[in-house]
Design a protein around this motif. Structure first.
Motif, PDB file in Angstrom:
ATOM      1  N   GLN A 181       0.994  -1.587   0.142  1.00 33.20           N
ATOM      2  CA  GLN A 181       0.008   0.159   0.060  1.00 33.20           C
ATOM      3  C   GLN A 181       1.079   0.655   0.426  1.00 33.20           C
ATOM      4  OE1 GLN A 181      -2.916  -0.625  -0.204  1.00 33.20           O
ATOM      5  NE2 GLN A 181      -2.956  -2.768   0.324  1.00 33.20           N
ATOM      6  N   ALA A 182       2.035   1.304   0.113  1.00 31.42           N
ATOM      7  CA  ALA A 182       3.273   2.308   0.432  1.00 31.42           C
ATOM      8  C   ALA A 182       3.261   2.956  -1.243  1.00 31.42           C
ATOM      9  CB  ALA A 182       4.369   2.269   0.834  1.00 31.42           C
ATOM     10  N   SER A 183       3.293   3.998  -1.106  1.00 29.40           N
ATOM     11  CA  SER A 183       2.836   5.110  -2.496  1.00 29.40           C
ATOM     12  C   SER A 183       4.164   5.912  -2.596  1.00 29.40           C
ATOM     13  CB  SER A 183       1.640   5.299  -2.947  1.00 29.40           C
ATOM     14  OG  SER A 183       1.288   6.034  -2.104  1.00 29.40           O
ATOM     15  N   PRO A 184       4.415   6.589  -3.294  1.00 27.55           N
ATOM     16  CA  PRO A 184       5.174   7.986  -3.061  1.00 27.55           C
ATOM     17  C   PRO A 184       3.898   9.273  -3.451  1.00 27.55           C
ATOM     18  CG  PRO A 184       5.282   7.723  -6.145  1.00 27.55           C
ATOM     19  CD  PRO A 184       4.853   6.382  -4.977  1.00 27.55           C
ATOM     20  N   ALA A 185       4.546  10.100  -2.850  1.00 26.46           N
ATOM     21  CA  ALA A 185       3.446  11.516  -2.839  1.00 26.46           C
ATOM     22  C   ALA A 185       3.242  11.907  -4.598  1.00 26.46           C
ATOM     23  CB  ALA A 185       4.757  12.603  -2.037  1.00 26.46           C
ATOM     24  N   SER A 186       3.825  11.507  -5.590  1.00 29.57           N
ATOM     25  CA  SER A 186       3.778  11.580  -6.982  1.00 29.57           C
ATOM     26  C   SER A 186       2.602  10.913  -6.805  1.00 29.57           C
ATOM     27  CB  SER A 186       5.044  11.903  -7.414  1.00 29.57           C
ATOM     28  OG  SER A 186       5.591  10.712  -7.961  1.00 29.57           O
ATOM     29  N   LYS A 187       2.027   9.969  -6.345  1.00 33.03           N
ATOM     30  CA  LYS A 187       1.228   9.046  -6.867  1.00 33.03           C
ATOM     31  C   LYS A 187       1.646   8.175  -8.169  1.00 33.03           C
ATOM     32  CE  LYS A 187      -1.665  10.265  -3.766  1.00 33.03           C
ATOM     33  NZ  LYS A 187      -1.978   9.313  -2.926  1.00 33.03           N
ATOM     34  N   ALA A 188       3.078   8.638  -8.695  1.00 37.02           N
ATOM     35  CA  ALA A 188       3.396   6.964  -9.561  1.00 37.02           C
ATOM     36  C   ALA A 188       3.516   6.030  -9.207  1.00 37.02           C
ATOM     37  CB  ALA A 188       5.630   8.254  -9.910  1.00 37.02           C
ATOM     38  N   GLN A 189       3.589   5.163 -10.378  1.00 31.56           N
ATOM     39  CA  GLN A 189       3.495   3.501 -10.099  1.00 31.56           C
ATOM     40  C   GLN A 189       4.650   3.339  -9.417  1.00 31.56           C
ATOM     41  OE1 GLN A 189       3.046   1.466 -14.142  1.00 31.56           O
ATOM     42  NE2 GLN A 189       3.137  -0.315 -13.070  1.00 31.56           N
ATOM     43  N   VAL A 190       4.500   2.318  -8.699  1.00 32.38           N
ATOM     44  CA  VAL A 190       5.601   1.889  -7.694  1.00 32.38           C
ATOM     45  C   VAL A 190       5.746   0.114  -8.165  1.00 32.38           C
ATOM     46  CG1 VAL A 190       6.612   1.276  -5.236  1.00 32.38           C
ATOM     47  CG2 VAL A 190       4.797   3.189  -5.198  1.00 32.38           C
ATOM     48  N   ASN A 191       6.973  -0.053  -8.969  1.00 29.95           N
ATOM     49  CA  ASN A 191       7.961  -1.484  -9.427  1.00 29.95           C
ATOM     50  C   ASN A 191       8.141  -2.017  -8.057  1.00 29.95           C
ATOM     51  OD1 ASN A 191       6.630  -1.886 -11.573  1.00 29.95           O
ATOM     52  ND2 ASN A 191       8.543  -0.533 -11.952  1.00 29.95           N
ATOM     53  N   THR A 192       7.576  -3.005  -7.801  1.00 30.88           N
ATOM     54  CA  THR A 192       8.528  -3.366  -5.806  1.00 30.88           C
ATOM     55  C   THR A 192       9.377  -5.274  -6.140  1.00 30.88           C
ATOM     56  OG1 THR A 192       6.583  -3.542  -4.849  1.00 30.88           O
ATOM     57  CG2 THR A 192       7.866  -4.649  -4.012  1.00 30.88           C
ATOM     58  N   THR A 193       9.729  -4.938  -5.725  1.00 27.98           N
ATOM     59  CA  THR A 193      11.395  -5.466  -5.569  1.00 27.98           C
ATOM     60  C   THR A 193      11.824  -6.333  -4.845  1.00 27.98           C
ATOM     61  OG1 THR A 193      13.244  -4.495  -6.236  1.00 27.98           O
ATOM     62  CG2 THR A 193      12.161  -5.855  -7.991  1.00 27.98           C
ATOM     63  N   PHE A 194      12.763  -7.614  -3.782  1.00 20.29           N
ATOM     64  CA  PHE A 194      12.702  -7.367  -3.073  1.00 20.29           C
ATOM     65  C   PHE A 194      14.354  -8.515  -3.167  1.00 20.29           C
ATOM     66  CE2 PHE A 194      10.303 -10.933  -3.820  1.00 20.29           C
ATOM     67  CZ  PHE A 194      10.696 -12.139  -3.382  1.00 20.29           C
ATOM     68  N   THR A 195      15.268  -8.820  -2.427  1.00 11.13           N
ATOM     69  CA  THR A 195      16.432  -8.952  -1.990  1.00 11.13           C
ATOM     70  C   THR A 195      16.765 -10.407  -1.146  1.00 11.13           C
ATOM     71  OG1 THR A 195      17.403  -7.027  -2.970  1.00 11.13           O
ATOM     72  CG2 THR A 195      18.717  -8.314  -2.371  1.00 11.13           C
ATOM     73  N   VAL A 196      17.344 -11.278  -1.426  1.00 10.31           N
ATOM     74  CA  VAL A 196      17.740 -11.962  -0.778  1.00 10.31           C
ATOM     75  C   VAL A 196      19.091 -11.976  -0.467  1.00 10.31           C
ATOM     76  CG1 VAL A 196      17.798 -14.989  -0.188  1.00 10.31           C
ATOM     77  CG2 VAL A 196      15.175 -13.602  -1.079  1.00 10.31           C
ATOM     78  N   PHE A 197      19.883 -12.145   0.492  1.00  9.88           N
ATOM     79  CA  PHE A 197      21.617 -12.011   0.973  1.00  9.88           C
ATOM     80  C   PHE A 197      21.880 -13.676   1.682  1.00  9.88           C
ATOM     81  CE2 PHE A 197      20.128  -7.651   0.875  1.00  9.88           C
ATOM     82  CZ  PHE A 197      20.652  -7.177   0.602  1.00  9.88           C
ATOM     83  N   LYS A 198      23.267 -14.078   0.916  1.00  9.41           N
ATOM     84  CA  LYS A 198      23.809 -15.369   1.610  1.00  9.41           C
ATOM     85  C   LYS A 198      24.770 -14.789   2.258  1.00  9.41           C
ATOM     86  CE  LYS A 198      19.908 -18.276   0.532  1.00  9.41           C
ATOM     87  NZ  LYS A 198      19.843 -19.052   1.344  1.00  9.41           N
ATOM     88  N   GLN A 199      25.351 -14.631   3.731  1.00  6.70           N
ATOM     89  CA  GLN A 199      26.284 -14.777   3.872  1.00  6.70           C
ATOM     90  C   GLN A 199      27.437 -15.775   4.088  1.00  6.70           C
ATOM     91  OE1 GLN A 199      25.112 -12.164   6.985  1.00  6.70           O
ATOM     92  NE2 GLN A 199      24.499 -10.561   5.762  1.00  6.70           N
ATOM     93  N   VAL A 200      28.652 -15.343   3.388  1.00  9.03           N
ATOM     94  CA  VAL A 200      29.884 -16.843   4.542  1.00  9.03           C
ATOM     95  C   VAL A 200      30.608 -16.192   4.516  1.00  9.03           C
ATOM     96  CG1 VAL A 200      31.222 -18.697   3.427  1.00  9.03           C
ATOM     97  CG2 VAL A 200      29.200 -17.915   2.042  1.00  9.03           C
ATOM     98  N   PRO A 201      31.352 -16.516   6.050  1.00 10.10           N
ATOM     99  CA  PRO A 201      31.848 -15.911   7.253  1.00 10.10           C
ATOM    100  C   PRO A 201      33.643 -16.509   5.982  1.00 10.10           C
ATOM    101  CG  PRO A 201      30.728 -17.292   7.820  1.00 10.10           C
ATOM    102  CD  PRO A 201      30.380 -17.138   7.622  1.00 10.10           C
TER     103      PRO A 201
END
Length: 213
Positions: free
Chosen positions: A120-140
Motif C-alpha cells: 500500500q506504500a506509494s510516493p507523494a507523486s502517486k507514480a507507479q511503484v515496482n516492488t522488488t526484494f533481495t535475499v542475502f547469503k553470507q559466508v564468513p
C-alpha cells in the motif's frame, strides 16, 4: 618228619582258616563289583538327567524368545494403531523403513509477506511503484564475509539479478569503516583489477548463486 593226618585238630583249623579267607575274598570281590556297578549306574543316570535338563532349558529359552517377540510385535501393532499420520502425500511402510512420498517441496526462494513488501506504500507523486526484494547469503571469510544478493521481482521464483561482494568492517580513528570489494555478477567473476593484491577469482568461489540462476 611229622605228617598231620586228616581229621586232626591242626588240619581242621587250617581248613577253617582257608575257608574264612576265601569267603572274605569273595565278599570283597562282590562288594567291589557292586560298587562299580553302582558308580556306572549313577553316572548313566546323571548324564541322562543332564541331557534332559539341557534339552528342557533350550526349549524353554526358545519359547521365551518367541513369546518376547510376539509381545513386541503386538505392542508395536497397538502403538501404530493409535497413531494418526496426516499428510497430503502417500505413507508407505516397509520392513524397516518409513517413507513419506509426495510431500510438497519447499519453494526455491523465500517470499516476503505483504506487510514486508508494503504493497500500500506509494510516493507523494502517486507514480507507479515496482516492488522488488533481495535475499542475502553470507559466508564468513577471514575477518569479514562474502555476501551474495539475489534480486527478485514480486511473485517471481527466479532472481532477475545476482551479485557478490566481500565486506569487512574496521575500526578507525574517525569511526567504523566498511570495506567493500565487488567480486562477481550473475555467476561470473569480475575482471581482475591491475593494481590490486586481492584475487577476485579465489574469493568468488565462496559466492552462493541461485541453483537455477
Amino acid at each position: 618228619m611229622n605228617y598231620v593226618a586228616s581229621g586232626t585238630p591242626e588240619n581242621i583249623a587250617l581248613a577253617q582258616q582257608v575257608n574264612g579267607r576265601l569267603r572274605a575274598d569273595s565278599s570283597y570281590v562282590a562288594a567291589r563289583a557292586f560298587l562299580l556297578r553302582a558308580l556306572g549306574l549313577g553316572a548313566f543316570l546323571g548324564l541322562t538327567g543332564a541331557g534332559i535338563g539341557a534339552a528342557a532349558y533350550g526349549w524353554a529359552t526358545m519359547n521365551q524368545f518367541d513369546t518376547a517377540a510376539d509381545k513386541i510385535a503386538k505392542a508395536m501393532q497397538a502403538a501404530l494403531s493409535d497413531v494418526t499420520l496426516k499428510t497430503k502425500g502417500e505413507v508407505t511402510l516397509t520392513d524397516n523403513t518409513l517413507k513419506l512420498e509426495g510431500l510438497p517441496k519447499a519453494a526455491g526462494a523465500p517470499t516476503p509477506t505483504k506487510a514486508q513488501l508494503g504493497e500500500q506504500a506509494s510516493p507523494a507523486s502517486k507514480a507507479q511503484v515496482n516492488t522488488t526484494f533481495t535475499v542475502f547469503k553470507q559466508v564468513p571469510y577471514l575477518d569479514g564475509q562474502i555476501v551474495t544478493g539475489w534480486n527478485f521481482k514480486d511473485n517471481s521464483e527466479q532472481p532477475y539479478q545476482q551479485y557478490c561482494y566481500f565486506s569487512r568492517r574496521s575500526n578507525e580513528t574517525k569511526g567504523q569503516v566498511e570495506i567493500k570489494i565487488d567480486l562477481a555478477m550473475d555467476g561470473k567473476t569480475l575482471p581482475q583489477p591491475v593494481k590490486s593484491d586481492v584475487n577476485l577469482e579465489i574469493l568468488a568461489r565462496n559466492c552462493v548463486w541461485h541453483e537455477k540462476g
